[in-house]
Design an enzyme around this catalytic site. Structure first.
Site, mmCIF file in Angstrom:
data_model
loop_
_atom_site.group_PDB
_atom_site.id
_atom_site.type_symbol
_atom_site.label_atom_id
_atom_site.label_comp_id
_atom_site.label_asym_id
_atom_site.label_seq_id
_atom_site.Cartn_x
_atom_site.Cartn_y
_atom_site.Cartn_z
ATOM 1 N N ARG A 27 -17.991 118.401 39.639
ATOM 2 C CA ARG A 27 -16.576 118.133 39.372
ATOM 3 C C ARG A 27 -16.108 118.703 38.032
ATOM 4 O O ARG A 27 -15.260 118.114 37.363
ATOM 5 C CB ARG A 27 -16.280 116.631 39.411
ATOM 6 C CG ARG A 27 -16.474 115.983 40.762
ATOM 7 C CD ARG A 27 -15.246 116.222 41.641
ATOM 8 N NE ARG A 27 -15.439 115.636 42.948
ATOM 9 C CZ ARG A 27 -14.811 114.531 43.382
ATOM 10 N NH1 ARG A 27 -13.982 113.914 42.622
ATOM 11 N NH2 ARG A 27 -15.037 114.093 44.592
ATOM 12 N N ARG A 31 -9.726 116.301 36.852
ATOM 13 C CA ARG A 31 -8.646 115.603 36.139
ATOM 14 C C ARG A 31 -8.905 115.315 34.668
ATOM 15 O O ARG A 31 -7.970 114.982 33.946
ATOM 16 C CB ARG A 31 -8.332 114.296 36.866
ATOM 17 C CG ARG A 31 -7.555 114.525 38.140
ATOM 18 C CD ARG A 31 -7.557 113.290 38.988
ATOM 19 N NE ARG A 31 -8.922 112.974 39.383
ATOM 20 C CZ ARG A 31 -9.266 111.971 40.174
ATOM 21 N NH1 ARG A 31 -8.334 111.161 40.637
ATOM 22 N NH2 ARG A 31 -10.516 111.772 40.511
ATOM 23 N N ASP A 77 -12.745 120.981 48.549
ATOM 24 C CA ASP A 77 -13.215 119.618 48.784
ATOM 25 C C ASP A 77 -14.098 119.596 50.017
ATOM 26 O O ASP A 77 -13.944 120.441 50.904
ATOM 27 C CB ASP A 77 -12.033 118.656 48.974
ATOM 28 C CG ASP A 77 -12.481 117.217 48.800
ATOM 29 O OD1 ASP A 77 -12.599 116.786 47.649
ATOM 30 O OD2 ASP A 77 -12.757 116.544 49.814
ATOM 31 N N TYR A 154 -16.647 109.507 56.387
ATOM 32 C CA TYR A 154 -15.195 109.578 56.165
ATOM 33 C C TYR A 154 -14.432 109.669 57.484
ATOM 34 O O TYR A 154 -13.344 109.119 57.636
ATOM 35 C CB TYR A 154 -14.850 110.778 55.274
ATOM 36 C CG TYR A 154 -15.249 110.568 53.827
ATOM 37 C CD1 TYR A 154 -14.440 109.842 52.959
ATOM 38 C CD2 TYR A 154 -16.453 111.068 53.333
ATOM 39 C CE1 TYR A 154 -14.810 109.629 51.639
ATOM 40 C CE2 TYR A 154 -16.833 110.862 52.011
ATOM 41 C CZ TYR A 154 -16.002 110.143 51.169
ATOM 42 O OH TYR A 154 -16.377 109.926 49.876
HETATM 43 O O1 CP3 Z 1 -17.212 120.121 41.488
HETATM 44 C C1 CP3 Z 1 -16.125 120.728 41.454
HETATM 45 O O2 CP3 Z 1 -15.472 120.881 40.400
HETATM 46 C C2 CP3 Z 1 -15.654 121.413 42.710
HETATM 47 C C3 CP3 Z 1 -14.633 120.704 43.440
HETATM 48 C C4 CP3 Z 1 -14.967 119.453 44.223
HETATM 49 C C5 CP3 Z 1 -13.999 118.453 44.478
HETATM 50 N N1 CP3 Z 1 -14.532 117.551 45.343
HETATM 51 C C6 CP3 Z 1 -12.645 118.441 43.929
HETATM 52 C C7 CP3 Z 1 -11.859 117.198 43.995
HETATM 53 C C8 CP3 Z 1 -16.133 119.079 44.899
HETATM 54 C C9 CP3 Z 1 -17.498 119.740 44.914
HETATM 55 C C10 CP3 Z 1 -15.842 117.873 45.611
HETATM 56 C C11 CP3 Z 1 -16.817 117.198 46.485
HETATM 57 C C12 CP3 Z 1 -16.471 115.910 47.095
HETATM 58 N N2 CP3 Z 1 -15.267 115.479 47.563
HETATM 59 C C13 CP3 Z 1 -17.426 114.906 47.395
HETATM 60 C C14 CP3 Z 1 -18.908 115.008 47.177
HETATM 61 C C15 CP3 Z 1 -19.301 114.893 45.748
HETATM 62 C C16 CP3 Z 1 -19.135 113.550 45.139
HETATM 63 O O3 CP3 Z 1 -18.384 113.479 44.142
HETATM 64 O O4 CP3 Z 1 -19.777 112.626 45.604
HETATM 65 C C17 CP3 Z 1 -16.737 113.837 47.996
HETATM 66 C C18 CP3 Z 1 -17.342 112.537 48.458
HETATM 67 C C19 CP3 Z 1 -15.379 114.228 48.105
HETATM 68 C C20 CP3 Z 1 -14.275 113.463 48.738
HETATM 69 C C21 CP3 Z 1 -13.176 113.196 47.805
HETATM 70 N N3 CP3 Z 1 -12.312 114.142 47.315
HETATM 71 C C22 CP3 Z 1 -12.823 111.957 47.251
HETATM 72 C C23 CP3 Z 1 -13.550 110.648 47.534
HETATM 73 C C24 CP3 Z 1 -11.725 112.182 46.436
HETATM 74 C C25 CP3 Z 1 -10.907 111.157 45.733
HETATM 75 C C26 CP3 Z 1 -11.665 110.481 44.664
HETATM 76 C C27 CP3 Z 1 -11.311 111.094 43.374
HETATM 77 O O5 CP3 Z 1 -12.238 111.450 42.606
HETATM 78 O O6 CP3 Z 1 -10.115 111.165 43.131
HETATM 79 C C28 CP3 Z 1 -11.448 113.565 46.444
HETATM 80 C C29 CP3 Z 1 -10.391 114.265 45.682
HETATM 81 C C30 CP3 Z 1 -10.839 115.351 44.761
HETATM 82 N N4 CP3 Z 1 -11.719 116.336 45.065
HETATM 83 C C31 CP3 Z 1 -10.360 115.561 43.430
HETATM 84 C C32 CP3 Z 1 -10.991 116.716 42.961
HETATM 85 C C33 CP3 Z 1 -10.786 117.394 41.628
HETATM 86 C C34 CP3 Z 1 -9.318 114.727 42.737
HETATM 87 C C35 CP3 Z 1 -8.017 115.071 43.320
HETATM 88 C C36 CP3 Z 1 -6.910 115.034 42.313
HETATM 89 O O7 CP3 Z 1 -6.734 116.035 41.580
HETATM 90 O O8 CP3 Z 1 -6.208 114.030 42.304
#
Ligand code: CP3
Length: 355
Positions: A27, A31, A77, A154
């Site tokens: 990540r 944010r 994502d 999911y």
């Molecule tokens: O690592 C990186 O920088 C690459 C981008 C990336 C995102 N999500 C961007 C994202 C990667 C590799 C993911 C993987 C992801 N997404 C996982 C597996 C890794 C982990 O963290 O366990 C999972 C379970 C998801 C599903 C997901 N996407 C959730 C549960 C959420 C909301 C929770 C949260 O952190 O807000 C997201 C949204 C998401 N994916 C954001 C980002 C930067 C936040 C969205 C925003 O900008 O509001």
């Protein structure tokens, strides 16, 4: 072979000698960076950002402009795959991801297509190509996917869940149905990751965020088996190099030996396991990626540096370690502390690689 200016991440994944331990952060585009929040506001929303190759590229590169990271990770994502299967992904502010449709019965599973990475997720491939072009050989690009089990949680729950009651009930009561779902997901993920590799991803990581919520036998049956099938189905070599595969099962520390037998080149570790002990168990088979507690980034620079030093000492001499957090960096972290973390890894690790 395309020239890479910094290939220590690829070398460490192959357990080849390096000058210092490579580091990136799960990540890393996100944010906690004000410039990320600004680009997301410009895009409209998170999915608009994912679907716009120029903007996805911009946020992928933002952390690399701030820090001397050794890898870039595609901005996207894991839930793009179920979205492409027709479930209708959306994000409600403050509530995490949601799907308009859930997958609960035979009819729902039958209705799901196996996706084609290029045809159905072309916007991701455009982002990969754009990022590769803009990286211009500075560091390698990581592509990724969710594991079939993690995606299934999911899809069955309709979003995030605390106890996975519907997904687990399906696995326990209707294992055949769950296997049909996981099979379609595994085939979709193979096509999706191979398309990313063809578009320019030089490494791929499988995020098995919820594999660790299963019992050992259920993990083997519903998660690991399908990741093995994916590893077997992936393109092995591109641009004259191996394309390494990283498996990250959060809370998978008890099962490292079997994950190391999956065919993956590296295992991602969360922070609950000591990396030195993990190395003793599997270090002659795979590289290890991890594993600082992400909440350590809320501590002082001094505490962060000490913890980086402790983890490096625990891993010990020689290659095969990629430093990372044990899970994604969280939104409230001060970007300066992320910088301390990354610089500490490079500075303190050189002595473990002096031949
Ligand atoms: O690592 C990186 O920088 C690459 C981008 C990336 C995102 N999500 C961007 C994202 C990667 C590799 C993911 C993987 C992801 N997404 C996982 C597996 C890794 C982990 O963290 O366990 C999972 C379970 C998801 C599903 C997901 N996407 C959730 C549960 C959420 C909301 C929770 C949260 O952190 O807000 C997201 C949204 C998401 N994916 C954001 C980002 C930067 C936040 C969205 C925003 O900008 O509001």
């Amino acid at each position: 072979m395309s020239e890479l200016k910094n290939d220590r991440f690829l070398k460490a994944l192959m357990r080849e000698p390096v000058d210092c331990t490579p580091v990136w952060m799960m990540r890393q585009a996100g944010r906690y960076l004000p410039e990320y929040r600004a680009t997301r506001a410009k895009a409209g929303g998170f999915m608009d950002l994912c679907k716009n190759a120029e903007l996805a590229c911009e946020v992928t590169l933002q952390p690399l402009e701030r820090y001397p990271l050794d890898a870039a990770i595609l901005f996207s994502d894991i839930l793009t795959v179920p979205d492409a299967m027709g479930l209708g992904l959306y994000f409600e502010t403050g509530e995490g991801p949601r799907f308009r449709k859930t997958v609960r019965n035979q009819q729902d599973v039958d209705a799901l297509p196996v996706i084609d990475g290029d045809a159905d997720l072309g916007y991701v491939m455009n982002a990969v190509r754009t990022i590769r072009r803009e990286l211009n050989g500075s560091v390698p690009l990581i592509g990724f996917s969710g594991s079939p089990w993690t995606l299934a949680t999911y899809m069955v729950e309709g979003g995030s869940s605390k106890d996975f009651r519907h997904a687990k009930a399906m696995a326990f009561d209707k294992p055949e149905l769950m296997h049909q779902l996981l099979g379609k997901l595994a085939d979709s993920v193979i096509s999706y990751l191979n398309a990313q590799i063809n578009a320019g991803a030089q490494v791929v990581q499988i995020f098995d965020t919820w594999g660790g919520a299963l019992s050992e036998s259920a993990y083997q049956e519903f998660s690991l088996q399908y990741m093995q099938r994916i590893v077997k189905g992936l393109i092995k070599e591109r641009e004259g190099r191996t394309v390494p595969v990283i498996i990250f099962t959060k809370n998978g520390g008890l099962w490292l030996e079997s994950i190391a037998d999956s065919g993956a080149h590296a295992l991602g570790l969360d922070w609950t396991i000591d990396i030195g002990k993990a190395r003793q168990r599997v270090g002659n088979k795979v590289a290890l990626q991890g594993n600082m507690d992400p909440t350590m980034l809320y501590a002082s620079p001094k505490a962060i540096r000490n913890e980086v030093g402790r983890i490096l000492a625990s891993y010990g001499n020689g290659p095969g370690h990629i430093f990372n957090l044990g899970h994604g960096i969280t939104p409230e972290v001060d970007p300066a502390n992320a910088g301390v973390f990354i610089e500490s890894v490079h500075e303190l690790s050189a002595r473990y690689h002096s031949g």
